[in-house]
Design an enzyme around this catalytic site. Structure first.
Site, PDB file in Angstrom:
ATOM      1  N   HIS A   1       0.857  -1.189   0.000  1.00 30.72           N
ATOM      2  CA  HIS A   1       0.000   0.000   0.000  1.00 30.72           C
ATOM      3  C   HIS A   1       0.893   1.239   0.000  1.00 30.72           C
ATOM      4  CE1 HIS A   1       0.782   0.657   4.259  1.00 30.72           C
ATOM      5  NE2 HIS A   1       0.225  -0.501   4.612  1.00 30.72           N
TER       6      HIS A   1
ATOM      7  N   HIS B   1       3.961   1.569   2.393  1.00 29.27           N
ATOM      8  CA  HIS B   1       5.194   0.883   1.987  1.00 29.27           C
ATOM      9  C   HIS B   1       5.897   1.672   0.887  1.00 29.27           C
ATOM     10  CE1 HIS B   1       2.427  -2.615   3.113  1.00 29.27           C
ATOM     11  NE2 HIS B   1       3.308  -2.541   4.099  1.00 29.27           N
TER      12      HIS B   1
ATOM     13  N   CYS C   1       2.677 -11.127  19.299  1.00 31.20           N
ATOM     14  CA  CYS C   1       1.820 -10.589  18.237  1.00 31.20           C
ATOM     15  C   CYS C   1       2.374 -11.082  16.904  1.00 31.20           C
ATOM     16  CB  CYS C   1       1.808  -9.053  18.251  1.00 31.20           C
ATOM     17  SG  CYS C   1       1.003  -8.381  16.768  1.00 31.20           S
TER      18      CYS C   1
ATOM     19  N   CYS D   1       3.210  -8.281  14.344  1.00 30.04           N
ATOM     20  CA  CYS D   1       4.523  -7.643  14.557  1.00 30.04           C
ATOM     21  C   CYS D   1       5.647  -8.667  14.514  1.00 30.04           C
ATOM     22  CB  CYS D   1       4.587  -6.954  15.917  1.00 30.04           C
ATOM     23  SG  CYS D   1       3.534  -5.519  16.092  1.00 30.04           S
TER      24      CYS D   1
ATOM     25  N   CYS E   1      -2.661  -5.934  20.614  1.00 29.24           N
ATOM     26  CA  CYS E   1      -1.440  -5.220  20.221  1.00 29.24           C
ATOM     27  C   CYS E   1      -1.812  -3.788  19.845  1.00 29.24           C
ATOM     28  CB  CYS E   1      -0.803  -5.936  19.026  1.00 29.24           C
ATOM     29  SG  CYS E   1       0.379  -4.919  18.133  1.00 29.24           S
TER      30      CYS E   1
ATOM     31  N   HIS F   1      -1.500  -3.435  15.861  1.00 28.02           N
ATOM     32  CA  HIS F   1      -2.412  -4.187  14.983  1.00 28.02           C
ATOM     33  C   HIS F   1      -3.855  -4.261  15.480  1.00 28.02           C
ATOM     34  CE1 HIS F   1       1.505  -5.467  13.374  1.00 28.02           C
ATOM     35  NE2 HIS F   1       0.826  -5.555  12.243  1.00 28.02           N
TER      36      HIS F   1
ATOM     37  N   LYS G   1      -2.534   4.460  11.780  1.00 33.75           N
ATOM     38  CA  LYS G   1      -1.597   3.993  10.765  1.00 33.75           C
ATOM     39  C   LYS G   1      -2.364   3.287   9.651  1.00 33.75           C
ATOM     40  CE  LYS G   1       2.301   0.804  10.286  1.00 33.75           C
ATOM     41  NZ  LYS G   1       2.421  -0.629  10.510  1.00 33.75           N
TER      42      LYS G   1
ATOM     43  N   LYS H   1      -3.323  -2.591   5.657  1.00 30.19           N
ATOM     44  CA  LYS H   1      -4.210  -3.496   4.941  1.00 30.19           C
ATOM     45  C   LYS H   1      -5.088  -4.237   5.932  1.00 30.19           C
ATOM     46  CE  LYS H   1      -4.293  -4.867   1.110  1.00 30.19           C
ATOM     47  NZ  LYS H   1      -5.109  -4.544  -0.057  1.00 30.19           N
TER      48      LYS H   1
END
Ligand code: MSP
Length: 519
Positions: free
Chosen positions: A21, A24, A130, A133, A155, A158, A305, A308
């Site tokens: 995405h 990145h 996690c 991560c 987490c 996430h 953040k 996806k």
């Protein structure tokens, strides 16, 4: 930095559990702009990027899709991660995959060395893991879940529940390096940048370091531990090593000496791995620590953040298919202070495209070239005596070249662009004031007309060279219309203001065509 010195820059290697995405792509573009800049100032530059393919996260995704992890990784790399580099025009020198034989061999050599030298022992660990991560979490890293995870600890990155794991593993004696790490941060205050990232890392290490579990025995998708094949190497320990296995660690000492150490560009979520674990690993192996770790901010959607897994990912092509790769690169480098978070907005992108790229820079190029073509049949006129206004343009060209250079040295591409844009604005103002179209009506002003267009033409040449790292497509077109010889990427960026020009100009198509839906 001196001419010809080594500049090795890396991106993180990307997990292949999903497609890229724009978050990145942002990391990629930043590293690429810095690499292109250094290449153009004559540094012995090397840019590395790649993919992180081992570990539980990839294994689970592959299994859920009914294929082997290797098949899954091959598919994602060839269909998504390689093509991303073309989509956003990244000129990387190498691409490493953690499933490359060169990498796996280097990982085995490295871990065996640490084992032989007493940095690794057998231990037991129980903690919350996690998988997103790929990291054990401390209670302070967890937050209360919401929605379907109400009542559970999740987490913080996430927003997904963690898993309680208990394993007998191999451990890296990382705690032994806490003092050395603190001394490193002290002696080299720019080792971790920006300042906020440095502070976070220093206070983390000051709390004391635990040893690190570096193997897994409950699944087998990874590099086998050489002295105990019932374990695979922990995915982060494996992944961090890409930065040296890609430049010859364990295989080509000459290449390693030429490239290493590197500057690492990473998102702030993975700062500790790069600024704590990685230098400790290198210290244990007797290798140089990185030149620096720069932690950039996140692209946010709704204040969180972009990701996806939270379904907020935007594919880079959604932007490049309308605006082009240059605009993508420009927008993210200009609109977000490197090191801080930023929110992406279609309105802001469209507005900057129109105002800054199309009206500010693109039109300037078209007008100057069109006037040289119209009034001088395309032959670049010579300059007569210079007025204060002309000198001011030439001075600005020199000043912004130096200011942009200094900004790049501080890892501040947004400041570099802001400096270069001073020249765009000065040139546009100069043309408005000098009114070459009015001078053209008066035969007695022929020499003055030539001087004005010559000065503007030279300023455009400076702009083309300075903007090559960010706008490689548009500047190549402009360079050819200016009559520049050779590839623009071969022009020295630190001498962008010294360019004397060519004999004649050629045709220039609009650099940033009007986008109807964006108007
Ligand atoms: N595989 C690890 C890195 C190993 S490096 C030895 C990893 N991969 S990742 O694919 O999850 O993330 C790669 C990079 O993308 C990180 O630097 C991360 O910060 C960045 N980004 C992911 N989402 C992002 C945003 N929304 N905004 C900006 N960058 C983001 O972590």
């Amino acid at each position: 930095m001196a001419d010809g010195s080594s500049f090795y820059i890396t991106t993180p290697i990307f997990y292949v559990n999903d497609v890229p995405h724009i978050g990145h792509a942002y990391t990629e573009v930043a590293a690429d702009v810095l690499a292109r800049w250094h290449r153009q100032r004559g540094d012995d530059t090397w840019m590395l990027t790649g993919t992180d393919e081992h570990g539980q996260k990839i294994l689970r995704t592959a299994t859920a899709n009914g294929v082997t992890p290797q098949e899954w990784a091959d598919k994602l790399v060839s269909e998504s991660w390689f093509p991303l580099l073309g989509t956003i025009d990244v000129a990387n020198d190498d691409f490493i995959r953690t499933t490359d034989a060169r990498h796996e061999e280097g990982v085995r050599t490295f871990i065996q060395k640490l084992y032989d030298e007493g940095h690794i022992y057998t231990g037991e660990y129980e903690g919350y893991y996690c998988v997103g991560c790929e990291e054990y979490k401390q209670p302070s890293d967890l937050v209360a879940g919401t929605g379907e995870y109400e009542g559970q600890q999740v987490c913080a990155i996430h927003s997904k529940p963690v898993e309680l794991l208990n394993e007998k593993n191999y451990f890296f004696r990382m705690s032994a390096f806490a003092d050395k790490l603190l001394a490193l941060y002290e002696e080299r205050p720019d080792f971790v940048q920006p300042e906020s990232a440095r502070n976070e890392v220093v206070s983390f290490v000051k709390q004391g370091l635990s040893d690190l579990s570096i193997s897994r025995s409950t699944f087998d998708w990874g590099v086998k531990v050489p002295w105990d094949e019932s374990h695979v190497v922990y995915v982060w320990f494996d992944a961090l090593l890409n930065y040296i296995t890609a430049v010859g660690y364990g295989a080509d000492d000459e290449q390693l000496a030429r490239r290493w150490p590197a500057h690492h560009i990473v998102g702030k979520d993975i700062l500790r791995f790069h600024a704590v674990i990685w230098p400790a690993m290198l210290m244990a192996a007797g290798l140089d620590v990185p030149k620096g770790v720069f932690g950039h901010g996140w692209l946010l959607v709704g204040g969180e953040k972009m990701s996806k897994s939270k379904l907020t990912g935007i594919a880079p092509e959604e932007i490049t298919s309308t605006f082009g790769s240059d605009a993508f690169r420009y927008y993210f480098m200009r609109a977000i202070a490197f090191g801080q978070d930023g929110s992406f907005s279609w309105e802001d992108l469209a507005a900057r495209y129109q105002a800054e790229l199309a009206n500010g820079f693109g039109n300037l190029g078209s007008r100057v070239i069109a006037m040289i073509t119209r009034y001088f049949d395309g032959a670049v006129p010579a300059a007569g005596s210079l007025t204060e206004a002309d000198e001011r343009v030439l001075d600005t060209a020199r000043q912004v070249t130096d200011a942009a250079q200094a900004a790049i040295d501080r890892f501040a591409p947004h400041d570099a662009l802001a400096s270069v844009w001073e020249l765009v604005d000065v040139l546009n103002g100069y043309i408005t004031e000098q009114e070459p179209w009015a001078l053209a009506k008066d035969p007695e002003q022929r020499e003055r007309l030539g001087t004005v267009l010559h000065t503007a033409y030279r300023g455009l040449g400076t702009l083309a060279v300075l903007l090559t790292p960010v706008l490689p497509v548009a500047t190549a077109k402009l360079w050819s219309a200016l009559g520049g010889s050779g590839e623009i990427t071969a022009q020295r960026i630190d001498r962008a203001a010294d360019w004397e020009g060519a004999a004649s100009v050629g045709a220039l198509e609009p650099l940033f065509p009007r986008i109807e839906s964006a108007a």
